[in-house]
Write a protein that holds these residues in place. Structure first.
Motif, PDB file in Angstrom:
ATOM      1  N   LEU A  41       7.226   7.020 -10.848  1.00 25.66           N
ATOM      2  CA  LEU A  41       6.486   5.900 -11.439  1.00 25.66           C
ATOM      3  C   LEU A  41       7.412   5.052 -12.298  1.00 25.66           C
ATOM      4  CD1 LEU A  41       3.690   4.530 -12.057  1.00 25.66           C
ATOM      5  CD2 LEU A  41       3.550   6.091 -14.021  1.00 25.66           C
ATOM      6  N   GLU A  42       8.177   5.704 -13.152  1.00 21.10           N
ATOM      7  CA  GLU A  42       9.101   4.985 -14.014  1.00 21.10           C
ATOM      8  C   GLU A  42      10.181   4.281 -13.201  1.00 21.10           C
ATOM      9  OE1 GLU A  42      10.578   7.512 -17.086  1.00 21.10           O
ATOM     10  OE2 GLU A  42       8.579   8.109 -17.769  1.00 21.10           O
ATOM     11  N   ALA A  43      10.659   4.946 -12.134  1.00 22.25           N
ATOM     12  CA  ALA A  43      11.678   4.326 -11.283  1.00 22.25           C
ATOM     13  C   ALA A  43      11.123   3.075 -10.602  1.00 22.25           C
ATOM     14  CB  ALA A  43      12.175   5.328 -10.243  1.00 22.25           C
ATOM     15  N   HIS A  67       0.802  -1.215   0.000  1.00 20.58           N
ATOM     16  CA  HIS A  67       0.000   0.000   0.000  1.00 20.58           C
ATOM     17  C   HIS A  67       0.836   1.265   0.000  1.00 20.58           C
ATOM     18  CE1 HIS A  67      -3.645   2.198   0.272  1.00 20.58           C
ATOM     19  NE2 HIS A  67      -3.546   2.522   1.539  1.00 20.58           N
ATOM     20  N   GLU A  68       0.885   1.903  -1.164  1.00 16.50           N
ATOM     21  CA  GLU A  68       1.440   3.236  -1.339  1.00 16.50           C
ATOM     22  C   GLU A  68       2.888   3.368  -0.871  1.00 16.50           C
ATOM     23  OE1 GLU A  68      -0.975   6.605  -0.770  1.00 16.50           O
ATOM     24  OE2 GLU A  68      -2.842   5.489  -0.709  1.00 16.50           O
ATOM     25  N   LYS A  69       3.665   2.331  -1.096  1.00 13.37           N
ATOM     26  CA  LYS A  69       5.107   2.419  -0.849  1.00 13.37           C
ATOM     27  C   LYS A  69       5.802   1.376  -1.713  1.00 13.37           C
ATOM     28  CE  LYS A  69       7.329   0.709   2.505  1.00 13.37           C
ATOM     29  NZ  LYS A  69       7.942   0.197   3.763  1.00 13.37           N
ATOM     30  N   VAL A  70       7.092   1.560  -1.879  1.00 15.65           N
ATOM     31  CA  VAL A  70       7.930   0.598  -2.586  1.00 15.65           C
ATOM     32  C   VAL A  70       8.922   0.041  -1.580  1.00 15.65           C
ATOM     33  CG1 VAL A  70       9.594   0.251  -4.449  1.00 15.65           C
ATOM     34  CG2 VAL A  70       7.666   1.830  -4.768  1.00 15.65           C
ATOM     35  N   LYS A  82      -9.111   8.945  -3.345  1.00 14.94           N
ATOM     36  CA  LYS A  82      -9.043  10.316  -3.861  1.00 14.94           C
ATOM     37  C   LYS A  82      -7.641  10.915  -3.772  1.00 14.94           C
ATOM     38  CE  LYS A  82     -10.434  12.360   0.582  1.00 14.94           C
ATOM     39  NZ  LYS A  82     -11.420  13.228   1.258  1.00 14.94           N
ATOM     40  N   ASP A  83      -6.675  10.086  -3.333  1.00 17.66           N
ATOM     41  CA  ASP A  83      -5.327  10.592  -3.166  1.00 17.66           C
ATOM     42  C   ASP A  83      -4.673  10.853  -4.521  1.00 17.66           C
ATOM     43  OD1 ASP A  83      -5.888   9.885  -0.537  1.00 17.66           O
ATOM     44  OD2 ASP A  83      -4.861   7.967  -0.687  1.00 17.66           O
ATOM     45  N   ALA A 143       1.491 -13.459  -4.863  1.00 19.67           N
ATOM     46  CA  ALA A 143       1.243 -12.414  -5.851  1.00 19.67           C
ATOM     47  C   ALA A 143       1.273 -11.057  -5.161  1.00 19.67           C
ATOM     48  CB  ALA A 143      -0.104 -12.631  -6.518  1.00 19.67           C
ATOM     49  N   VAL A 144       1.736 -10.038  -5.872  1.00 13.64           N
ATOM     50  CA  VAL A 144       1.825  -8.682  -5.321  1.00 13.64           C
ATOM     51  C   VAL A 144       1.086  -7.713  -6.220  1.00 13.64           C
ATOM     52  CG1 VAL A 144       3.381  -6.765  -4.776  1.00 13.64           C
ATOM     53  CG2 VAL A 144       4.006  -9.102  -4.120  1.00 13.64           C
ATOM     54  N   PHE A 145       0.185  -6.939  -5.632  1.00 19.84           N
ATOM     55  CA  PHE A 145      -0.400  -5.770  -6.273  1.00 19.84           C
ATOM     56  C   PHE A 145       0.375  -4.570  -5.754  1.00 19.84           C
ATOM     57  CE2 PHE A 145      -5.017  -7.550  -6.825  1.00 19.84           C
ATOM     58  CZ  PHE A 145      -4.521  -8.553  -7.642  1.00 19.84           C
ATOM     59  N   GLN A 146       1.106  -3.917  -6.636  1.00 13.47           N
ATOM     60  CA  GLN A 146       2.023  -2.853  -6.235  1.00 13.47           C
ATOM     61  C   GLN A 146       1.409  -1.477  -6.443  1.00 13.47           C
ATOM     62  OE1 GLN A 146       5.414  -2.767  -4.896  1.00 13.47           O
ATOM     63  NE2 GLN A 146       4.635  -0.672  -4.679  1.00 13.47           N
ATOM     64  N   ASP A 147       1.214  -0.755  -5.332  1.00 17.20           N
ATOM     65  CA  ASP A 147       0.706   0.618  -5.394  1.00 17.20           C
ATOM     66  C   ASP A 147       1.813   1.590  -5.766  1.00 17.20           C
ATOM     67  OD1 ASP A 147      -1.634  -0.446  -4.365  1.00 17.20           O
ATOM     68  OD2 ASP A 147      -1.793   0.987  -2.710  1.00 17.20           O
ATOM     69  N   MET A 148       1.432   2.634  -6.487  1.00 18.62           N
ATOM     70  CA  MET A 148       2.286   3.791  -6.668  1.00 18.62           C
ATOM     71  C   MET A 148       2.116   4.694  -5.442  1.00 18.62           C
ATOM     72  SD  MET A 148       4.391   5.698  -8.353  1.00 18.62           S
ATOM     73  CE  MET A 148       4.887   7.439  -8.282  1.00 18.62           C
ATOM     74  N   PRO A 149       3.205   5.132  -4.791  1.00 23.94           N
ATOM     75  CA  PRO A 149       3.067   6.063  -3.669  1.00 23.94           C
ATOM     76  C   PRO A 149       2.341   7.339  -4.085  1.00 23.94           C
ATOM     77  CG  PRO A 149       5.264   5.127  -3.699  1.00 23.94           C
ATOM     78  CD  PRO A 149       4.595   4.687  -4.970  1.00 23.94           C
ATOM     79  N   GLN A 150       1.559   7.895  -3.157  1.00 22.66           N
ATOM     80  CA  GLN A 150       0.694   9.034  -3.435  1.00 22.66           C
ATOM     81  C   GLN A 150       1.054  10.240  -2.574  1.00 22.66           C
ATOM     82  OE1 GLN A 150      -2.442   7.994  -5.631  1.00 22.66           O
ATOM     83  NE2 GLN A 150      -0.640   6.721  -5.952  1.00 22.66           N
ATOM     84  N   LYS A 151       0.631  11.406  -3.018  1.00 24.67           N
ATOM     85  CA  LYS A 151       0.702  12.599  -2.173  1.00 24.67           C
ATOM     86  C   LYS A 151      -0.670  12.812  -1.531  1.00 24.67           C
ATOM     87  CE  LYS A 151       1.826  17.526  -2.049  1.00 24.67           C
ATOM     88  NZ  LYS A 151       0.703  17.877  -1.163  1.00 24.67           N
ATOM     89  N   TYR A 152      -0.684  12.883  -0.219  1.00 30.82           N
ATOM     90  CA  TYR A 152      -1.944  13.058   0.503  1.00 30.82           C
ATOM     91  C   TYR A 152      -2.291  14.537   0.595  1.00 30.82           C
ATOM     92  CZ  TYR A 152      -2.081   8.225   2.134  1.00 30.82           C
ATOM     93  OH  TYR A 152      -2.150   6.857   2.201  1.00 30.82           O
ATOM     94  N   GLY A 153      -3.372  14.933  -0.057  1.00 29.11           N
ATOM     95  CA  GLY A 153      -3.887  16.297   0.082  1.00 29.11           C
ATOM     96  C   GLY A 153      -3.037  17.343  -0.629  1.00 29.11           C
TER      97      GLY A 153
END
Length: 301
Positions: free
Chosen positions: A101-103, A59-62, A123-124, A77-87
């Protein structure tokens, strides 16, 4: 993605297998987002399998490479989230988001455990990509990695654009209804949040939160098993679910483990949870119980 009885389904190694997983924030009290040791990375994944899950939504980390190595080896199996900016995210965020994202995809894409990228969560952050820019994010992910699935916005309003590979909803506490489409499989991207508060093992005593609190672990086991039976009855339409969550995280006390990694359940209760998850997996694929979701290679389509 392949055609199922009621819409699209994700196939691994040529077969549909229900993916039931933990929402994993990979947080440690002695390192926060940095694991204190390689054994700590492995421990949480071992616990995931102990409870009968076959998937993790990171969740929202690498995480560090070793975490993915352990997931590869364990067959999770892994579902990989892209980290987000909150607010407060604005269009000025876009260049940094694309760089990271590319990294993420280039840096972790060699691990066969990863079967899906998640662009946004709820909504993040997604509003920083208005109009065609949102679709560009999804197209960018597909261009960087054409072989894996893409979740455009897990549980968020932008999921309604139906640009990704899954129709993903969040419903607490019970796993809600969601339908596949002609182009997307159906997923309950977050549900659960059931919590037993363990005295002496709360990050902030008296301030714990859960979507539903239980005084005794046995009550939580019964409710979780009931939720699993609901999913089992819908495996022809729902293909994946993510339970919140692996461990307690600060004020969130809805983990199966406390923040310092103590199992909240007895061995018999742990076995009941595992059996409930295995029954869900078995309902979708009688040939595959609690075993690894692939045999040394990945083929997600």
């Amino acid at each position: 993605l392949e055609d199922g009885r009621h819409g699209k389904q994700p196939h691994l190694n040529g077969k549909f297998t229900f993916l039931t997983g933990f929402l994993d924030q990979s947080w440690w009290p002695d390192g926060q987002y940095t694991a204190p040791s390689d054994e700590a990375l492995k421990f949480d994944l071992d616990a995931t399998k102990m409870f009968g899950f076959n998937m993790v939504r990171l969740h929202e980390k690498v995480n560090s490479e070793r975490w993915y190595y352990h997931a590869d080896r364990l067959g999770l199996a892994v579902f990989q989230d892209m980290p987000q900016k909150y607010g407060g995210a604005t269009t000025e965020l876009q260049p940094v988001f694309y760089t990271e994202l590319e990294a993420m995809i280039h840096g972790r894409g060699n691990h066969p455990c990863i079967v899906q990228w998640t662009a946004f969560n709820e909504k993040d952050c997604w509003t920083a990509f208005p109009g065609p820019a949102f679709g560009d994010v999804i197209h960018r992910i597909r261009a960087l990695d054409p072989d894996r699935l893409v979740d455009s916005d897990s549980g968020g309003w932008a999921n309604n654009f139906h640009l990704g590979d899954c129709n993903d909803v969040h419903t607490y506490p019970s796993p809600g209804d969601v339908d596949p489409t002609d182009t997307q499989y159906a997923m309950v991207g977050e549900f659960g949040g059931l919590g037993v508060f363990v005295k002496g093992r709360e990050w902030a005593p008296g301030r714990c939160f859960a979507y539903r609190h239980f005084s005794h672990a046995s009550g939580q086991v019964g409710e979780f098993s009931k939720m699993c039976r609901s999913l089992q009855s819908r495996v022809d339409s729902v293909s994946a679910s993510v339970y919140t969550q692996t461990t307690d995280v600060e004020l969130e006390c809805d983990g199966f483990l406390t923040f310092d990694r103590i199992n909240k359940f007895t061995p018999a209760e742990t076995a009941s949870i595992r059996q409930a998850n295995e029954a869900t997996i078995h309902a979708s694929n009688p040939d595959l119980m609690h075993h690894s979701v692939w045999k040394g290679h990945r083929s997600a389509a």
